[in-house]
Design a protein around this motif. Structure first.
Motif, mmCIF file in Angstrom:
data_model
loop_
_atom_site.group_PDB
_atom_site.id
_atom_site.type_symbol
_atom_site.label_atom_id
_atom_site.label_comp_id
_atom_site.label_asym_id
_atom_site.label_seq_id
_atom_site.Cartn_x
_atom_site.Cartn_y
_atom_site.Cartn_z
ATOM 1 N N ALA A 56 -23.334 20.048 -55.227
ATOM 2 C CA ALA A 56 -22.604 20.760 -54.188
ATOM 3 C C ALA A 56 -22.270 19.870 -53.005
ATOM 4 O O ALA A 56 -21.140 19.847 -52.547
ATOM 5 N N ASP A 57 -23.258 19.095 -52.487
ATOM 6 C CA ASP A 57 -22.958 18.431 -51.215
ATOM 7 C C ASP A 57 -22.036 17.237 -51.430
ATOM 8 O O ASP A 57 -21.247 16.889 -50.567
ATOM 9 N N ALA A 58 -22.081 16.622 -52.590
ATOM 10 C CA ALA A 58 -21.132 15.541 -52.842
ATOM 11 C C ALA A 58 -19.726 16.093 -52.958
ATOM 12 O O ALA A 58 -18.761 15.471 -52.534
ATOM 13 N N ALA A 59 -19.619 17.285 -53.523
ATOM 14 C CA ALA A 59 -18.294 17.880 -53.659
ATOM 15 C C ALA A 59 -17.750 18.318 -52.315
ATOM 16 O O ALA A 59 -16.552 18.317 -52.108
ATOM 17 N N LEU A 60 -18.618 18.665 -51.388
ATOM 18 C CA LEU A 60 -18.118 19.192 -50.122
ATOM 19 C C LEU A 60 -17.732 18.111 -49.143
ATOM 20 O O LEU A 60 -16.970 18.369 -48.222
ATOM 21 N N ARG A 61 -18.260 16.897 -49.306
ATOM 22 C CA ARG A 61 -17.935 15.860 -48.342
ATOM 23 C C ARG A 61 -16.457 15.552 -48.310
ATOM 24 O O ARG A 61 -15.887 15.352 -47.240
ATOM 25 N N GLY A 62 -15.822 15.515 -49.464
ATOM 26 C CA GLY A 62 -14.389 15.250 -49.500
ATOM 27 C C GLY A 62 -13.605 16.323 -48.789
ATOM 28 O O GLY A 62 -12.641 16.045 -48.073
ATOM 29 N N ASN B 126 -17.988 27.400 -51.196
ATOM 30 C CA ASN B 126 -17.407 28.517 -50.478
ATOM 31 C C ASN B 126 -17.452 28.216 -48.995
ATOM 32 O O ASN B 126 -18.026 27.235 -48.553
ATOM 33 N N LEU B 127 -16.803 29.058 -48.244
ATOM 34 C CA LEU B 127 -16.600 28.773 -46.831
ATOM 35 C C LEU B 127 -17.912 28.728 -46.074
ATOM 36 O O LEU B 127 -18.064 27.963 -45.121
ATOM 37 N N ALA B 128 -18.895 29.540 -46.500
ATOM 38 C CA ALA B 128 -20.186 29.558 -45.799
ATOM 39 C C ALA B 128 -20.871 28.205 -45.917
ATOM 40 O O ALA B 128 -21.452 27.700 -44.955
ATOM 41 N N HIS B 129 -20.752 27.607 -47.099
ATOM 42 C CA HIS B 129 -21.385 26.309 -47.288
ATOM 43 C C HIS B 129 -20.709 25.235 -46.445
ATOM 44 O O HIS B 129 -21.365 24.389 -45.837
ATOM 45 N N ILE B 130 -19.367 25.291 -46.400
ATOM 46 C CA ILE B 130 -18.643 24.311 -45.577
ATOM 47 C C ILE B 130 -19.002 24.489 -44.111
ATOM 48 O O ILE B 130 -19.234 23.520 -43.384
ATOM 49 N N GLY B 131 -19.067 25.731 -43.662
ATOM 50 C CA GLY B 131 -19.419 25.991 -42.271
ATOM 51 C C GLY B 131 -20.810 25.506 -41.946
ATOM 52 O O GLY B 131 -21.063 24.925 -40.876
ATOM 53 N N ARG B 132 -21.747 25.717 -42.890
ATOM 54 C CA ARG B 132 -23.122 25.279 -42.640
ATOM 55 C C ARG B 132 -23.183 23.762 -42.525
ATOM 56 O O ARG B 132 -23.862 23.216 -41.668
ATOM 57 N N LEU B 134 -20.688 21.771 -41.645
ATOM 58 C CA LEU B 134 -19.990 21.328 -40.436
ATOM 59 C C LEU B 134 -20.879 21.431 -39.221
ATOM 60 O O LEU B 134 -20.777 20.622 -38.302
ATOM 61 N N PHE B 135 -21.757 22.429 -39.205
ATOM 62 C CA PHE B 135 -22.584 22.599 -38.019
ATOM 63 C C PHE B 135 -23.913 21.899 -38.119
ATOM 64 O O PHE B 135 -24.649 21.836 -37.143
ATOM 65 N N SER B 136 -24.285 21.379 -39.289
ATOM 66 C CA SER B 136 -25.583 20.709 -39.385
ATOM 67 C C SER B 136 -25.437 19.212 -39.581
ATOM 68 O O SER B 136 -25.928 18.428 -38.787
ATOM 69 N N ASP B 137 -24.742 18.791 -40.630
ATOM 70 C CA ASP B 137 -24.682 17.357 -40.897
ATOM 71 C C ASP B 137 -23.559 16.677 -40.145
ATOM 72 O O ASP B 137 -23.663 15.515 -39.781
ATOM 73 N N TYR B 138 -22.465 17.390 -39.952
ATOM 74 C CA TYR B 138 -21.272 16.755 -39.391
ATOM 75 C C TYR B 138 -20.952 17.325 -38.034
ATOM 76 O O TYR B 138 -19.795 17.429 -37.648
ATOM 77 N N VAL B 139 -21.976 17.691 -37.278
ATOM 78 C CA VAL B 139 -21.721 18.370 -36.015
ATOM 79 C C VAL B 139 -21.116 17.416 -34.993
ATOM 80 O O VAL B 139 -20.280 17.816 -34.187
ATOM 81 N N TRP B 140 -21.481 16.131 -35.074
ATOM 82 C CA TRP B 140 -20.880 15.162 -34.149
ATOM 83 C C TRP B 140 -19.377 15.077 -34.358
ATOM 84 O O TRP B 140 -18.587 15.154 -33.414
ATOM 85 N N ALA B 141 -18.987 14.913 -35.621
ATOM 86 C CA ALA B 141 -17.561 14.799 -35.922
ATOM 87 C C ALA B 141 -16.826 16.076 -35.542
ATOM 88 O O ALA B 141 -15.696 16.034 -35.038
ATOM 89 N N PHE B 142 -17.466 17.214 -35.745
ATOM 90 C CA PHE B 142 -16.867 18.494 -35.409
ATOM 91 C C PHE B 142 -16.619 18.611 -33.907
ATOM 92 O O PHE B 142 -15.530 18.986 -33.463
#
Lengths: 104, 169
Positions: A56-62, B126-132, B134-142
């Motif tokens: 999942a997380d590798a797929a989401l990075r792109g 899904n969108l929930a995973h992307i949102g999670r 964005l706010f945890s691992d990529y919060v700086w970039a966000f």
């Protein structure tokens, strides 16, 4: 099931079409739109690379990187269009060849 | 030919046809319309890749906001798009170099294995995973992207306010 390579080829073709447009069009607005096409090809590229992973997380990075590319493209187009409006108000034309007042 | 392959061929043909017509168009409005067609076809391709969030954002942002902004600027500037002189050195050289670039990319990509297909990854993207993420691992970039958008808005409004101030004077 389609191989990933087909989508990458389409993205490369779209990138090259945008490159030709950015180099040859004489209207500043069309040059901006061609640069936007190139960014669109990059987004397609990232989306194609991101969805062939099984974890999942590798797929989401792109996809997250594609989101940031889209944000940058939107900001760039906003400021670029404001600059084009200012240029038009100064010179009454937006042809690229006419903005040569810095030419030595 | 399966359903997916047919849809892929149709969307890719729309993108390439729209691209060529975009390059060869004589009127600015025709170029904007072909641009819109390319954006919608690219969104269709992204939906085929199971990246639904990016496709939705592309239709909202690109095919929605950016096309409307470009149409407004076309209306305000009303410049014609002079056609590309076919035999000039600019056009020929740019086509040659773009074709060389495309061949370079295509020959390197062509060695990818053809069995790396699009996985059926819709069940965990899904969108929930992307949102999670964005706010945890990529919060700086966000956050930096948010500041960049704010700066772009302020800059665009400031630039255009000088236009309005000039017209009042």
């Amino acid at each position: 099931m389609l191989p990933q390579v087909y989508f990458l080829m389409v993205a490369a073709g779209l990138f090259c079409i945008g490159l030709i447009g950015a180099l040859t069009r004489k209207n500043t607005l069309l040059v901006l739109m061609s640069v936007d096409l190139m960014l669109n090809a990059v987004i397609l590229n990232f989306a194609a690379f991101s969805t062939t992973f099984k974890m999942a997380d590798a797929a989401l990075r792109g996809q997250i990187f594609a989101v940031f590319v889209m944000v940058i493209a939107a900001a760039e187009v906003g400021v670029g269009l404001a600059i084009i409006l200012l240029l038009f108000s100064k010179k009454q034309t937006i042809e690229i060849g006419k903005f040569s007042s810095l030419k030595g | 030919m399966s359903w997916e392959s047919f849809l892929f061929v149709v969307l890719s043909a729309l993108i390439l046809f729209g691209g060529v017509r975009f390059l060869l168009s004589k009127e600015t409005i025709h170029a904007v319309l072909y641009f819109f067609m390319i954006l919608l076809s690219t969104a269709g391709l992204i939906i085929m890749l199971n990246a639904y969030y990016i496709a939705a954002m592309q239709i909202l942002l690109y095919a929605g906001a950016i096309t409307i902004l470009v149409l407004f600027v076309v209306m305000l500037t009303s410049g014609k798009a002079p056609e590309i002189p076919k035999g000039s050195l600019d056009a020929v050289l740019s086509v040659i170099f773009s074709f060389i670039l495309f061949l370079t990319i295509a020959l390197n990509i062509g060695s990818f294995k053809a069995d790396k297909t699009i996985s059926d990854s819709a069940e965990f993207i899904n969108l929930a995973h992307i949102g999670r993420l964005l706010f945890s691992d990529y919060v700086w970039a966000f956050e930096i992207a948010s500041v960049l958008l704010l700066v772009a808005i302020i800059g665009a409004v400031y630039l255009v306010s000088k236009l309005a101030g000039k017209e009042e004077n």
